[in-house]
Enzyme design. Structure first.
Site, PDB file in Angstrom:
ATOM      1  N   MET B  24       0.822  -1.272  -0.226  1.00 38.56           N
ATOM      2  CA  MET B  24      -0.029   0.012  -0.053  1.00 38.56           C
ATOM      3  C   MET B  24       0.964   1.186   0.017  1.00 38.56           C
ATOM      4  O   MET B  24       2.066   1.250  -0.005  1.00 38.56           O
ATOM      5  CB  MET B  24      -1.102  -0.027   1.250  1.00 38.56           C
ATOM      6  CG  MET B  24      -1.840  -0.934   1.128  1.00 38.56           C
ATOM      7  SD  MET B  24      -3.259  -0.853   2.324  1.00 38.56           S
ATOM      8  CE  MET B  24      -4.129  -2.396   2.235  1.00 38.56           C
ATOM      9  N   CYS B  25       0.231   2.383  -0.126  1.00 35.52           N
ATOM     10  CA  CYS B  25       0.914   3.687  -0.041  1.00 35.52           C
ATOM     11  C   CYS B  25       1.917   3.797   1.074  1.00 35.52           C
ATOM     12  O   CYS B  25       1.680   3.273   2.249  1.00 35.52           O
ATOM     13  CB  CYS B  25      -0.345   4.593   0.211  1.00 35.52           C
ATOM     14  SG  CYS B  25       0.277   6.491   0.108  1.00 35.52           S
ATOM     15  N   PRO B  26       3.142   4.229   1.006  1.00 39.16           N
ATOM     16  CA  PRO B  26       3.647   5.060  -0.493  1.00 39.16           C
ATOM     17  C   PRO B  26       4.389   3.937  -1.204  1.00 39.16           C
ATOM     18  O   PRO B  26       5.210   4.639  -1.857  1.00 39.16           O
ATOM     19  CB  PRO B  26       4.100   6.224   0.080  1.00 39.16           C
ATOM     20  CG  PRO B  26       4.897   5.516   1.441  1.00 39.16           C
ATOM     21  CD  PRO B  26       3.971   4.446   1.942  1.00 39.16           C
TER      22      PRO B  26
END
Lengths: 397, 95
Positions: B24-26
């Site tokens: 997931m982010c980032p």
């Protein structure tokens, strides 16, 4: 009073060289490895250096090592992470009945989530036979997990043969090498495994540091989200001192492995041949395919916990099997799975040697232990013929 | 604005692939930034991701850094996103 610590499968003292390596990271080198200034980049460099050393211990590529807080976390990560990442391919897992609870309980939790799990039975020595695994595989199987060595009976599993079966069928294979890595040669390529768990305190590193090896190209669902540490696969600011310690411990384990192996094996062999002189005592686990410092027995007509207490009173620290065995006063599921009768499994005792033990430690146990057994049998209700005299045959034959 | 940039493509042949499915982010932006450094100008990076945020962020990153966002291909449970490297410059302007 003389002291002899013979529970190295529970944990090991921190190697002084490891402690020295960790010290700066508790003090002046306190930087966050994600920070871009020197203090941070030095911490980052220290972690990457440790990663390289841990990788080298198991002949892996450094980017295949994910640091965790423990072997238990790495085992949970392997099982849940692989199951959840591959559930579209199938929802069946295979684990052995020899596994630690950090494999068995995640497996049970996955059952609650709709996965099916097969628990492989061992033979009387604790070995998982390749044929037993072969028969358990279905079209739905996505992951097999069999431990490299068992801490309770010392048996080393035929991982190479088992992983070859998995590979033929395109199934991922994980092994929990917590009690073996750093103590006996562990080579991920030779073992043919896709994932492998290690724990630092099992090879004179600090507690609070473990790792999961993941072969390149394998997708895994993180257990902990929310940070870019460990390539986004394990969020959380790194335990820099512990990771540095794990790296240094891995480096020393590789350097000293032959020496340590020979030392503990000598003590173990002496203890086994001495203890086997006592009547109605049975060696548990495989007689040859076992950890070099590991001696485990079932003592007939005696309950394991009482032996531990009496030995502790004489300064000898040993274990009686898994935590639930000793805390809940029940027979070990591992011993029962090996076909040992519950009455005999009660009398389980495990001696594990480390590099700090001496010949005198083994002599001291051999001097004290027969007296403890004799005394306990005198007061044991089982010694009056209640015990099953034939019970030990399942191990002896 | 985002939808306009989401061109669907087929059969793009990448020079390098980065698999960040389940990340997931980032991680999507860090991976693109790192992988692009390894590419020569003109080469194509393929990013495999199931992170929705990437659909917006990767085209935006390309615009900011002066690289070409070629498009995406749906691969049932994740996306293949293609980026062509157009210059050696880094997003912060450093060479």
């Amino acid at each position: 009073m003389r002291k002899a610590y013979l529970d190295h499968v529970a944990t090991n003292p921190l190697n002084p060289e490891v402690f020295e390596a960790m010290l700066p990271y508790f003090k002046e080198e306190f930087g966050n490895p994600l920070s871009i200034y020197d203090l941070g980049t030095r911490a980052k460099t220290a972690i990457e250096d440790a990663r390289q050393k841990v990788a080298s211990l198991i002949n892996a590529r450094p980017n295949g090592i994910i640091f965790t807080s423990s072997g238990a976390e790495a085992n949970n990560f392997a099982l849940r992470g692989i199951a959840l990442a591959n559930q579209e391919k199938g929802k069946h897992l295979i684990v052995s009945k020899m596994e630690h609870h950090s494999i068995l309980n995640p497996a049970r939790s996955l059952e609650r989530m709709g996965f099916a799990v097969t628990y492989l039975p061992p033979d009387k020595y604790g070995i998982i036979e390749p044929d037993v695994l072969r028969k358990a595989i279905t079209k739905e199987t996505i992951l097999i997990s069999v431990m490299h060595a068992n801490g309770e009976v010392g048996t080393i599993e035929p991982i190479k043969e088992l992983s070859a079966i998995a590979r033929e069928r395109g199934i991922l294979f994980h092994t929990d090498a917590v009690v073996s890595a750093g103590n006996i040669p562990v080579d991920v390529k030779q073992l043919g495994v896709d994932l492998l768990t290690l724990s630092a305190h099992q090879f004179y590193g600090p507690k609070g540091a473990g790792a999961l090896y993941i072969r390149e190209g394998i997708r895994i669902m993180p257990l902990i989200y929310g940070g870019i540490q460990e390539g986004g696969r394990r969020a959380g600011t790194e335990n820099v001192p512990a990771i540095v310690g794990m790296g240094r411990a891995a480096e020393i384990a590789k350097r000293d492995m032959d020496k340590r192996y020979a030392h503990v094996k000598l003590l173990r062999d002496k203890l086994i041949s001495g203890i086997m002189q006592t009547e109605n005592v049975y060696l548990t686990g495989h007689p040859e395919k076992r950890l070099p410092g590991h001696a485990s027995f079932c003592i007939e007509f005696i309950e394991g916990e009482s032996m531990l207490l009496m030995l502790a009173m004489q300064g000898i620290d040993v274990a009686s099997g898994s935590a639930c065995t000793s805390k809940a006063l029940k027979a070990s599921p591992v011993l029962l799975a090996m076909g040992i009768p519950a009455s005999l499994a009660q009398g389980s005792i495990v001696f594990t040697f480390g590099e700090g033990n001496t010949d005198e430690d083994a002599d001291y146990v051999l001097q004290v232990f027969p007296q403890v057994v004799k005394r306990l049998r005198e007061i044991s209700p089982y010694s009056q013929g209640l015990g099953d005299k034939e019970a030990g045959k399942c191990i002896r034959n | 604005m985002v939808v306009e940039k989401l061109k669907f493509v087929e059969g793009v042949r990448p020079d390098v692939t980065a698999d960040i499915v389940l990340m997931m982010c980032p991680m999507h932006l860090l991976t693109v930034e790192q992988k692009m450094k390894e590419l020569k100008v003109g080469e194509v990076l393929e990013i495999l991701t199931d992170y929705d945020g990437a659909l917006e962020d990767i085209p935006a990153w390309c615009e900011k850094t002066g690289n070409e966002f070629i498009g995406i291909e749906d691969a049932s449970n994740f996306f293949r996103m293609y980026v062509r490297k157009l210059s050696e410059s880094h997003p912060d302007g450093k060479e």
